[in-house]
Design a protein around this motif. Structure first.
Motif, mmCIF file in Angstrom:
data_model
loop_
_atom_site.group_PDB
_atom_site.id
_atom_site.type_symbol
_atom_site.label_atom_id
_atom_site.label_comp_id
_atom_site.label_asym_id
_atom_site.label_seq_id
_atom_site.Cartn_x
_atom_site.Cartn_y
_atom_site.Cartn_z
ATOM 1 N N PHE A 1 49.611 54.100 29.910
ATOM 2 C CA PHE A 1 49.033 54.637 31.141
ATOM 3 C C PHE A 1 49.267 53.641 32.269
ATOM 4 O O PHE A 1 48.896 52.477 32.133
ATOM 5 C CB PHE A 1 47.538 54.885 30.943
ATOM 6 C CG PHE A 1 47.269 55.958 29.939
ATOM 7 C CD1 PHE A 1 47.088 57.276 30.347
ATOM 8 C CD2 PHE A 1 47.225 55.670 28.572
ATOM 9 C CE1 PHE A 1 46.854 58.278 29.416
ATOM 10 C CE2 PHE A 1 47.002 56.671 27.643
ATOM 11 C CZ PHE A 1 46.821 57.976 28.062
ATOM 12 N N LYS B 1 41.816 56.872 33.827
ATOM 13 C CA LYS B 1 40.910 56.320 32.797
ATOM 14 C C LYS B 1 40.382 57.420 31.869
ATOM 15 O O LYS B 1 40.307 57.243 30.649
ATOM 16 C CB LYS B 1 39.712 55.609 33.458
ATOM 17 C CG LYS B 1 40.098 54.351 34.204
ATOM 18 C CD LYS B 1 40.238 53.183 33.236
ATOM 19 C CE LYS B 1 40.739 51.924 33.908
ATOM 20 N NZ LYS B 1 41.692 51.155 33.131
ATOM 21 N N LYS C 1 43.231 58.728 23.541
ATOM 22 C CA LYS C 1 42.938 57.766 22.469
ATOM 23 C C LYS C 1 42.054 58.446 21.423
ATOM 24 O O LYS C 1 42.251 58.265 20.223
ATOM 25 C CB LYS C 1 42.239 56.526 23.027
ATOM 26 C CG LYS C 1 43.139 55.700 23.928
ATOM 27 C CD LYS C 1 43.228 54.239 23.501
ATOM 28 C CE LYS C 1 44.500 53.584 24.000
ATOM 29 N NZ LYS C 1 44.450 53.187 25.411
ATOM 30 N N GLU D 1 43.109 58.599 29.581
ATOM 31 C CA GLU D 1 43.371 57.581 28.561
ATOM 32 C C GLU D 1 42.336 57.666 27.433
ATOM 33 O O GLU D 1 42.683 57.658 26.249
ATOM 34 C CB GLU D 1 43.347 56.197 29.221
ATOM 35 C CG GLU D 1 43.791 55.085 28.310
ATOM 36 C CD GLU D 1 43.990 53.761 29.039
ATOM 37 O OE1 GLU D 1 43.633 53.644 30.236
ATOM 38 O OE2 GLU D 1 44.516 52.842 28.393
#
Ligand code: SAH
Length: 192
Positions: A109, A93, A100, A96
């Protein structure tokens, strides 16, 4: 991908962005803990592994062991699409979110065990494993495209050989050993 573009990217990408503890040591060329018993890789090795992959803009890449997402940024920068697999959800997480924020929109992912690759999107032009295995998982070789390359540390807990597996256009396999390295273990059936 040429070497100077990779080096320029390496210089521009702030490793601090991928770290929480030890941020102040981001410039030191070694691995550092990122929690959950895992590490962010040594920057010079991330650069070298990226160069060994010889990425092209049309390549589809599979990465096993997302960790902080630092190596993932290099893959996304120099290829078309990256599937990155990680077993530890909080690490996935965070990686990610970071990628981003850096405006990468060519990464999927995937949470799970990447030991057996990711069959649903195979074959891959390039596969990189950033955790160490006892031996080369044969399914990863199966998921390589003709002219594909697989990079994986293979050995035992103390030392591993960074291994480069090439598949030629006819599907023949050759393996070369690049240099001794030390990675955290690939959890699962090929664990050290
Ligand atoms: N290149 C990363 C290194 C991460 S360390 C970086 O620089 O940040 C290796 C990562 O592989 C760890 O996050 C670990 O959780 C993950 N990992 C270990 N075994 C795995 C497996 N079987 N499948 C997917 N990820 C795995």
């Amino acid at each position: 991908m040429n070497k100077s573009a990779t080096k320029t990217f390496f210089k521009q990408l702030d490793r601090r962005f991928f770290m929480e503890q030890y941020k102040d040591l981001a410039h030191v060329d070694r691995a550092f803990p990122i929690g959950f018993g895992q590490t962010i890789s040594q920057p010079s090795l991330v650069l070298y592994m990226t160069e060994l992959l010889e990425l092209k803009p049309e390549h589809k890449v599979l990465e096993i062991g997302t960790g902080s997402g630092y190596q993932t940024a290099f893959l996304a920068q120099f290829s078309k699409w990256v599937y990155t697999v990680e077993t530890i959800e909080p690490l996935m997480k965070k990686a990610e979110t970071r990628l981003k924020e850096l405006n990468y929109h060519n990464i999927d992912f995937v949470l799970g065990d990447g030991t057996f690759g990711l069959k649903e999107h195979a074959p891959y032009d390039r596969i990189i494993v950033t955790a160490a295995a006892r031996e080369i998982p044969p399914l990863l070789i199966d998921q390589l495209s003709p002219n594909g390359r697989l990079l994986i540390p293979v050995g035992n807990k103390d030392s591993q050989d960074l291994s480069l597996i090439r598949k030629d256009s006819a599907g023949n396999i050759s393996v070369s050993f690049i240099e001794p390295v030390r990675f955290v273990p690939l959890v699962g059936d090929y664990e050290l």
